[in-house]
Design an enzyme around this catalytic site. Structure first.
Site, PDB file in Angstrom:
ATOM      1  N   CYS A 272       0.826  -1.211   0.000  1.00  0.00           N
ATOM      2  CA  CYS A 272       0.000   0.000   0.000  1.00  0.00           C
ATOM      3  C   CYS A 272       0.863   1.265   0.000  1.00  0.00           C
ATOM      4  O   CYS A 272       1.506   1.562  -1.000  1.00  0.00           O
ATOM      5  CB  CYS A 272      -0.986  -0.053   1.159  1.00  0.00           C
ATOM      6  SG  CYS A 272      -2.403   1.041   0.942  1.00  0.00           S
ATOM      7  N   HIS A 354      -3.657  -5.481   0.082  1.00  0.00           N
ATOM      8  CA  HIS A 354      -3.325  -6.007   1.405  1.00  0.00           C
ATOM      9  C   HIS A 354      -3.368  -7.535   1.424  1.00  0.00           C
ATOM     10  O   HIS A 354      -4.423  -8.129   1.653  1.00  0.00           O
ATOM     11  CB  HIS A 354      -4.290  -5.442   2.449  1.00  0.00           C
ATOM     12  CG  HIS A 354      -4.051  -4.000   2.749  1.00  0.00           C
ATOM     13  ND1 HIS A 354      -3.254  -3.573   3.788  1.00  0.00           N
ATOM     14  CD2 HIS A 354      -4.471  -2.872   2.119  1.00  0.00           C
ATOM     15  CE1 HIS A 354      -3.205  -2.249   3.796  1.00  0.00           C
ATOM     16  NE2 HIS A 354      -3.940  -1.805   2.785  1.00  0.00           N
ATOM     17  N   GLU A 356      -2.345  -9.445   3.683  1.00  0.00           N
ATOM     18  CA  GLU A 356      -2.658  -9.925   5.031  1.00  0.00           C
ATOM     19  C   GLU A 356      -4.154  -9.948   5.298  1.00  0.00           C
ATOM     20  O   GLU A 356      -4.597 -10.463   6.321  1.00  0.00           O
ATOM     21  CB  GLU A 356      -1.960  -9.036   6.072  1.00  0.00           C
ATOM     22  CG  GLU A 356      -2.676  -7.746   6.423  1.00  0.00           C
ATOM     23  CD  GLU A 356      -2.615  -6.664   5.361  1.00  0.00           C
ATOM     24  OE1 GLU A 356      -3.261  -5.620   5.531  1.00  0.00           O
ATOM     25  OE2 GLU A 356      -1.905  -6.865   4.352  1.00  0.00           O
TER      26      GLU A 356
END
EC number: 6.3.5.5
Length: 384
Positions: A272, A354, A356
């Site tokens: 990001c 993202h 994660e």
């Protein structure tokens, strides 16, 4: 319909458009950039994601707060949103992990919320005109009066918000994802020599740190103002550039540090804001998106492979500004903006989304494994 005894509240956009509703959080007045998130779940993770610092978040899903809040789903120490906009909310959540209702949580953290808004109409306006500043108030219920506060607020373009969310002290992160989660500690990494990763904190989410720890990394988190020399004193096997809020081009210290770290040729992974900072450090440019990408189902890929990803950003790397030695690995398939890049010869790579999750899909979790493999490969080459 308002809940009994709900207080009136008012949302006004920078163009003067008013949206009357009812309060479901703290009392007061707040101003920020009004954006929208299309996720059906994960409102707690969104509110506590430091990347949302300075923003009033409109949740497009019509029901908010049904599962309450809990300590496990916090992505940072407290919520960072400036305000919350909802169609409908519940004060009586139903979930086995819930410890508090969303309205009570907002009151505790002094976050202003407004519901009863036609979030579909608001979202269509933001898509058409673009994200813009706005304000929510339970005190100022005249649109023109609230508009004066909104017009005094700075634009997100050129704004360095990283300094508001970065850690002020170095710390080591040790918590990995729990065994009962779908993505827990990675078995094949257990028993291997630990890898030292220094994470440059532009506003890092906890689940990123958990995933790095789950892959066998010793994670040292440092402030965004940390110099390259200070980072290299930890003798890291790899360097991680985290997510974060605001305009990446305004994070001048982080860009200078990253440029200097490139010379060390250690594996580097950016997510990001970290992706944008890496791009800027490699000579690229960034630009502000019209309304950004914020949701859990953004398709990204290149050629035949597609990943469904979680995204939250309002800026992107300019495709035509990339140096010859840098190649694009992913595009956002909705608008064809750059969503991933890597250096052709050196171990640097990044993505605009993202992996994660938290919230969102886990299609891209393999990127943590890729980072670990690059570190182990370089470590073996140096040792050999």
């Amino acid at each position: 319909m308002p809940i009994a005894a709900a207080k009136p509240a008012l949302l006004v956009l920078a163009d003067g458009t008013p949206y009357p509703g009812w309060s479901f959080g703290a009392d007061g007045t707040t101003v920020g950039e009004v954006v929208f998130n299309t996720g059906m779940t994960g409102y707690q993770e969104v509110m506590t994601d430091p990347s949302y610092c300075g923003q009033i978040v409109t949740f497009t899903y019509p029901e908010l707060g049904n599962t309450g809040v809990n300590a496990e789903d916090e992505e940072s120490i407290h919520p960072h949103v400036k305000g919350v906009v909802a169609r409908n909310i519940t004060r009586r959540p139903s979930n086995w992990r819930s410890t508090q209702s969303l309205p009570d949580y907002l009151v505790e953290h002094k976050i202003i919320g407004i519901y009863g808004i036609d979030t579909r109409a608001l979202t269509r306006k933001l898509r058409s005109i673009g994200a813009m500043n706005g304000g929510i108030s339970t005190e100022i219920l005249e649109p023109e009066a609230l508009l004066h506060h909104i017009q005094a607020a700075p634009s997100m373009a050129g704004l360095n918000l990283v300094k508001e969310v970065t850690t002020h002290e170095v710390y080591e992160w040790t918590d990995s994802t729990n065994d009962h989660w779908q993505f827990g500690p990675v078995a094949e990494q257990q028993g291997q020599p630990p890898l030292t990763v220094v994470a440059l904190d532009f506003g890092v989410k906890r689940n990123i740190l958990r995933r790095l720890a789950s892959y066998g990394c010793r994670v040292i988190v440092v402030p965004a103002s940390t110099s390259a020399a200070e980072i290299l004193q930890y003798n890291p096997d790899g360097i991680f550039l985290s997510n974060g809020p605001g305009d990446p081009s305004a994070v001048e210290e982080g860009i200078v540090t990253t440029k200097e770290l490139l010379a060390a040729k250690k594996p580097m992974f950016g997510i990001c804001m970290g992706h944008q900072v890496l791009g800027l450090s490699l000579g690229a440019e960034t630009f502000k998106l019209k309304f950004g990408h914020r949701g859990l189902n953004q398709p990204c890929g290149l050629e035949q492979q597609v990943e469904i990803t979680s995204q939250n950003h309002g800026f992107a790397v300019t495709e035509g500004s990339l140096a010859e030695e840098v190649e694009i690995t992913h595009f956002n398939l909705n608008d064809k903006t750059v969503a991933g890049l890597r250096h052709k010869e050196l171990p640097f790579f990044s993505v605009q989304y993202h992996p994660e999750a938290s919230p969102g899909p886990h299609d891209a979790d393999y990127l943590f494994e890729k980072f670990v493999k690059l570190m182990r490969q370089q470590k073996a080459e140096v040792a050999g």
